[in-house]
Design an enzyme around this catalytic site. Sequence first.
Site, PDB file in Angstrom:
ATOM      1  N   CYS A  12       0.800  -1.179  -0.059  1.00  8.80           N
ATOM      2  CA  CYS A  12      -0.043   0.113  -0.015  1.00  8.80           C
ATOM      3  C   CYS A  12       1.091   1.321  -0.099  1.00  8.80           C
ATOM      4  O   CYS A  12       2.123   0.878   0.438  1.00  8.80           O
ATOM      5  CB  CYS A  12      -0.946  -0.005   1.071  1.00  8.80           C
ATOM      6  SG  CYS A  12      -0.325   0.358   2.850  1.00  8.80           S
ATOM      7  N   HIS A 558     -21.768 -21.353  13.247  1.00  8.52           N
ATOM      8  CA  HIS A 558     -23.368 -21.522  13.575  1.00  8.52           C
ATOM      9  C   HIS A 558     -24.005 -20.791  12.242  1.00  8.52           C
ATOM     10  O   HIS A 558     -23.363 -19.811  11.571  1.00  8.52           O
ATOM     11  CB  HIS A 558     -23.513 -20.489  14.916  1.00  8.52           C
ATOM     12  CG  HIS A 558     -22.955 -19.458  14.898  1.00  8.52           C
ATOM     13  ND1 HIS A 558     -21.727 -19.143  15.482  1.00  8.52           N
ATOM     14  CD2 HIS A 558     -23.295 -18.079  14.841  1.00  8.52           C
ATOM     15  CE1 HIS A 558     -21.505 -17.873  15.591  1.00  8.52           C
ATOM     16  NE2 HIS A 558     -22.373 -17.289  15.499  1.00  8.52           N
TER      17      HIS A 558
END
Length: 642
Positions: A12, A558
């Site tokens: 970056c 989940h």
Amino acid sequence: MTKPLIVAITSCPVGIAHTYMAAENLEKAGAAAGVRIKVETHGSIGVENELTPAEIKEAQGVIIAADTSIDKARFAGKPLVQVGVQDGIHKANELVQRILENRAPIQKGNLSAETNNETEGSFGKKIYKSLMNGVSYMVPFVVTGGLLIAIALSLGGTPGPNGITIPEGSIWATMNTMGGIAMGLMVPILSAFIAQSIADRPGLVPGFVGGMIAANGSLYGSEANAGFIGGIIAGFLAGFIALGMKKLPVPKAIQSIMPIIVIPVISSLIVGFAFIYIIGQPVAALFSALSNFLASMQGGSEIVLALILGAMIAVDMGGPFNKVAFLFGSGMIAQGNFSIMGPIAVAICIPPLSLGVATFVLKNKFTSAEKEAGKASFAMGLFGITEGAIPFASSDPLRVIPSIVIGSMTGSVIAMLGNVTDHVAHGGPIVAVLGAVDNVVMFFIAVAAGIAVTVFLLKILKKDQVVPAPVAASPVTEAPATAPVANPAAFSKLTDILSPESIVLDLDSDTKEGAIHQLVTTFDSLGKITSSQDFEDAIYSREAESTTGIGMSVAIPHGKSATVKEPSVVFGRNQKGINWNSLDGEPSKLIFMIAVPEDNKDDAHLKILQMLSRKLMDNTFRDQLLQAKGKEEVMHLLDTVQ
């Protein structure tokens, strides 16, 4: 069998947070896809984890996630995907799949990165990437020079009628001179590496020469120099001239000396003459007028400027808007105007510091994982790294981004009105501690005010993390463990919704994907779901938000789905451990998968998570689960989870 290898490069403009965040996510995506991945990082301290020729030769493909110029010549003949660093952070899985599914174009032989870039993306994207390449190399010079000057002034300077002076001949005077030299290289370095990004090495010399001329106003009859604006113009001019010369058809006899003699000499002359006789004086006059205008700003105009700077710094947390404001402040420092960088230095640190403080004082607004991330965010804020706020903004942008923008604007305005100045192109408390800031008390007041405003807005805007209250147990009946639960909210312990048939003591797979598939298949065999594929999609959708590896060798995947008939849990164990990208980096050996109907209004999954998390904090309990010999023993242990 050896797993396939993918090599990657991340970079970056500033080379701090985004570089390493992209590297981490690519490594995680590789592990999830069952491949080896090695990432070479081009950060602020240079190239790390460098790829070897043997690794490149072995690699199935190459991923480059960078906003700076990367030389791709060494990857000739390899499938190569090139994207911005943000895609490396947010689309890592997709990038890996493009390589594995042979959807990446083959890198052409012996062409530089810049030549290939001509066919990749828009002209505007090329301009932006080249500018950011120059900024990435410029920043260390500005920070080093500014800090050396600040230390020399704070430790060796004495107040006088004309400001702080440093005794001649002292070590502090020498340090101040060294800092001035580093600062003086800001514009030439910016210009040189803009040109290098466009034309590769042949652009480096004319870019540097053009930058030196831009920084020396006496060459074109101006008392002031052309500043960073002139450096940017010189860099692009040099880059495109050198690139044009590279494309000229020339006899083979002089091809070998083109990049080291012909192109640098001729392009340097063209850039130099153009800047001295045509470009320099008008740009210097413009930059001088801009500096004078900003220096004279008072009252309402001053406040408007501070509001704009604060908003730009915070809105994309290290992205293009942030970099433009930062570059503007850096240019003003080079012109002797330190009042612009003061508000920027305050605004830079407010987003990460605010999120760190918020996770501590607003405990009901953040998940446990976010609270852990808050510690890192606070630490990054102390050193002026705005990117620390990115994880929070990514998960809740509509609430977090307005909060940090308004907070940074508040701090910026207070800093401007309080005459806070900064002699260094950097921000955060670190620059104040090192003596680079004038009016230190107002600096910290501005930071504190910005944090307070941000935290207050987060308290209003962010939703509470719902933790259901314990539900009273229904009268116990002698029903088998596998019987359906009539009232999903009525279970009082884990074994009410988990049976011996729900336990898999030896998971077959040693990968996250394999374990998920096996546990979903277990649900299906028990008749708890109507579609394995739909529920597996729900599990992966949740995993995409953040890892469910909570650490301590435990993962709790989940999902809520219309395919689920009733709240249920299956338990799987793998003694060797599975890479689940856990928060503590440890492999997961105990995996509890939770299934809840999509229309469940009692937040059954939150209750199950609460029950499990509380019990699994017990080291002894986890050890007992790992050592249990059979399903009956495991059921006996899980019967205590309530």
